[in-house]
Design an enzyme around this catalytic site. Structure first.
Site, short mmCIF file in Angstrom:
data_model
loop_
_atom_site.label_atom_id
_atom_site.label_comp_id
_atom_site.label_asym_id
_atom_site.label_seq_id
_atom_site.Cartn_x
_atom_site.Cartn_y
_atom_site.Cartn_z
N ARG A 145 0.81 -1.21 0.07
CA ARG A 145 0.04 -0.09 0.12
C ARG A 145 0.78 1.25 0.02
NH1 ARG A 145 -5.02 1.86 -1.53
NH2 ARG A 145 -6.09 2.70 0.27
N THR A 169 -9.75 0.47 -9.59
CA THR A 169 -8.40 -0.47 -9.17
C THR A 169 -8.71 -1.76 -10.31
OG1 THR A 169 -8.97 0.25 -6.76
CG2 THR A 169 -8.32 -2.07 -7.17
N ASP A 181 -7.69 8.44 0.22
CA ASP A 181 -8.22 7.40 1.13
C ASP A 181 -8.11 7.46 2.58
OD1 ASP A 181 -9.46 6.04 -0.87
OD2 ASP A 181 -8.07 4.23 -1.01
N SER A 217 -10.03 -0.78 0.56
CA SER A 217 -11.16 -1.78 0.66
C SER A 217 -10.96 -3.06 -0.11
CB SER A 217 -12.30 -1.21 0.18
OG SER A 217 -12.93 -0.21 0.84
N GLY A 270 -13.52 -1.47 -7.57
CA GLY A 270 -14.91 -0.90 -7.19
C GLY A 270 -14.77 -0.14 -5.87
N GLY A 271 -13.62 0.39 -5.38
CA GLY A 271 -13.68 1.20 -4.20
C GLY A 271 -14.33 0.57 -3.15
N1 GLY Z 1 -8.27 3.26 -3.51
C1 GLY Z 1 -9.21 2.03 -3.31
C2 GLY Z 1 -8.93 1.15 -2.21
O1 GLY Z 1 -7.92 1.19 -1.87
O2 GLY Z 1 -9.99 0.63 -1.40
#
Ligand code: GLY
Length: 575
Positions: A110, A384, A426, A456, A476-477
């Site tokens: 991340r 994503t 985020d 997510s 899909g966020g």
């Molecule tokens: N940017 C979308 C996620 O990391 O959930």
């Protein structure tokens, strides 16, 4: 927040969400198998990805004797060239790997906040500035993808590192024919890229959109990939690439320095694990909320007989939506980067006892009401991408990575040829800034130096009796977790094959706003009426997620996958 759910009154089915890009025929959603099943079966190995060149790159690595990790790395680098909406080296993500024997692992790459970050960094003169948070050089997190792919490869790869980058380098250097859907997408993003000359130069022909079939070459990206192929992560986090990133930041008020880049580390973590109707669930721990929320929901649903209720019936949709509502409330209130939140309540959230209490709070006939009712989430990126790979030894890899929004920050690093993420969006906006307008300021996910923003993304592997059963994941966020839930329930509870599990209609509830959002054509009229009478506020959208799943039949020793027809590039290849 003490009262999170109240009984609700019946409501009319009304709101309609903004249409997403691809139109999906209602008939297709209601009857996926009848619309032409496209099951791909294979004995030895399989790659499922959102773009065909990238899937091909992964398959060729498998055929050359590479492991599933090798193939996933090759596919991910190729997606950074051919699927610039989300494929990346300038973003970050997560990878779950399950060996046929021995413990699974989770790789966390991340993005991280730079050293100059703070919880108040999105405030200007004390006022929250959404553009700074989501659409600026300050919105860029320190990228993790190259470090993460390299860490996974160094522990579980077999082929030489350089071999895994060769397909991506060739695609960037020699170019590829722009498919119609990418031409449309690039035309749509060009207005936002006009602020950034390097972005416009890379993704247009002198400012004009690419037509379908024209060749997109990315020579700067090819040179950056060459540096990474030659020296590993140093080709990105040190030397010319790092200097180009830092120069772009310094010239435009961004925060990332060469020191931030040199300090970035991918991390191997323990996956979160759960049990669902005799299946083992292996998924991503924090800083993703995905695995925790997924297992919490499965634990609740285990106490309901979904198969008896039937797929897509009002009873099943109601029970699943009420479960989603409760687990997403826990997501918002409790989850964040574990390295900054040592007391995350994971044991409680993942426990069957807690799930039983949540289940008891669900009225089988009435929708709850989320509180505060007027809350609306800020927009979240949905671009994503996910890939799933299984090799001949049954090593399995589920990888989800992202730039956050479509094309991330839209900023191409001049001279380096890749897009930067806008993942700092985020993080929560500011301490205590929880408003009816859609902001949430709970502490676990406030920005801090080196901290990773809550995600997510839910790359997930399911096993049964010690053997592989299913790999799945999606873009899909915030909808990602529910999309993955649908795939698992479709296979485990409803016995669907790969095509039906991937292409069956989906729906989403995320606690706030208090809306049950279903794909257009995905619920029958009588079902919608019953749900509205129970008090659900229904809304619809064109599509939810793009699943890349592989289903494994251990008895027959056979792999099966099917393209998600919601996205034109989705490709499943086996051998
Ligand atoms: N940017 C979308 C996620 O990391 O959930």
């Amino acid at each position: 927040m003490t009262t999170r759910f109240e009984p609700a009154r019946p409501r009319p089915a009304a709101a309609v969400l903004a249409a997403a890009a691809a139109a999906v025929a209602a008939a297709l959603l209601l009857a996926p198998a009848a619309a032409g099943a496209q099951i791909v079966e294979a004995r030895r190995g399989m790659v499922s990805a959102q773009e065909p060149h990238a899937a091909r790159a992964g398959l060729e690595v498998l055929e050359a004797g590479g492991s599933a990790v090798d193939a996933a790395v090759a596919t991910a680098f190729a997606l950074a060239v051919t699927h610039p909406q989300a494929g990346n080296i300038g973003g970050g993500g997560f990878l779950i790997v399950r060996p046929p024997a021995g413990p699974p692992a989770a790789y966390d790459f991340r993005e991280a906040a730079p050293a100059a970050a703070s919880a108040e960094m999105f405030l200007v003169d004390g006022e929250y500035d959404a553009a700074r948070h989501h659409d600026s050089h300050v919105a860029v997190g320190v990228p993790g993808t190259v470090a993460g792919l390299h860490l996974a490869w160094s522990e579980q790869g077999r082929l030489p590192w350089r071999r895994l980058l060769e397909p991506a380098i060739a695609l960037a250097r020699d170019g590829f024919a722009v498919p119609a859907h990418l031409a449309r997408s690039l035309a749509g993003v060009l207005p936002a890229m006009r602020r950034y000359p390097a972005s416009l130069a890379q993704f247009s022909r002198d400012g004009a959109p690419y037509a379908a079939g024209e060749t997109l070459r990315q020579p700067d990206l090819a040179r950056t990939l060459e540096r990474i192929a030659a020296t590993g992560p140093d080709g990105f986090y040190r030397g010319p690439t790092a200097e180009l990133i830092a120069r772009e930041m310094q010239a435009n008020g961004g925060l990332i320095t060469t020191a931030d880049l040199a300090a970035y580390r991918a991390v191997r973590r323990e996956p979160v694990r759960g049990a669902y109707r005799g299946h083992e669930i292996i998924s991503m721990p924090p800083p993703s909320s995905g695995g925790t929320v997924l297992i919490e929901m499965l634990n609740v649903l285990e106490g309901f007989d979904l198969a008896a209720g039937g797929h897509g019936t009002a009873r099943t949709v109601h029970l699943m939506a009420e479960t989603m509502r409760r687990a997403y409330a826990d997501r918002a209130l409790h989850l964040g980067d574990p390295d900054f939140n040592p007391a995350l309540p994971l044991p409680r959230l993942l426990s069957k006892a807690y799930a039983a209490r949540l289940r008891q709070s669900i009225d089988p006939e009435r929708a709850s009401r989320s509180s505060p009712a007027s809350f609306a989430w800020p927009p979240a990126g949905e671009e994503t991408t996910h890939l799933s790979v299984v090799d001949a030894e049954r090593l399995a890899v589920a990888l989800t990575y992202t730039l956050e929004q479509r094309y991330g920050s839209k900023i191409v690093v001049p001279g380096a040829g890749f897009l930067l993420n806008n993942e700092m969006g985020d993080f929560n906006p500011a301490p205590g800034l929880t408003t009816a307008a859609g902001l949430i300021g709970t502490p676990p996910n406030l920005a801090a130096p080196g901290k990773r923003m809550l995600s997510s993304m839910t790359p997930t592997i399911v096993a049964r009796d010690g053997r592989l059963r299913l790999l799945t994941g999606s873009p899909g966020g915030r909808t990602i977790i529910n999309t993955v839930l649908h795939t698992i329930v479709n296979v485990v509870d409803f016995g669907m094959d790969a095509d039906a599990a991937v292409n069956a209609p989906r729906f989403h509830h995320q606690w706030l706003p208090d809306r049950l959002v279903h794909e257009r054509g995905g619920l029958e009229a009588a079902t919608r009426a019953r749900l509205a009478a129970q008090g659900h506020a229904l809304a619809e959208r064109e599509r939810q997620g793009v699943v890349q799943a592989i289903v494994y039949d251990a008895e027959a020793d056979r792999l099966a996958g099917a393209p998600d027809r919601r996205a034109p590039g989705s490709t499943v290849l086996g051998y």
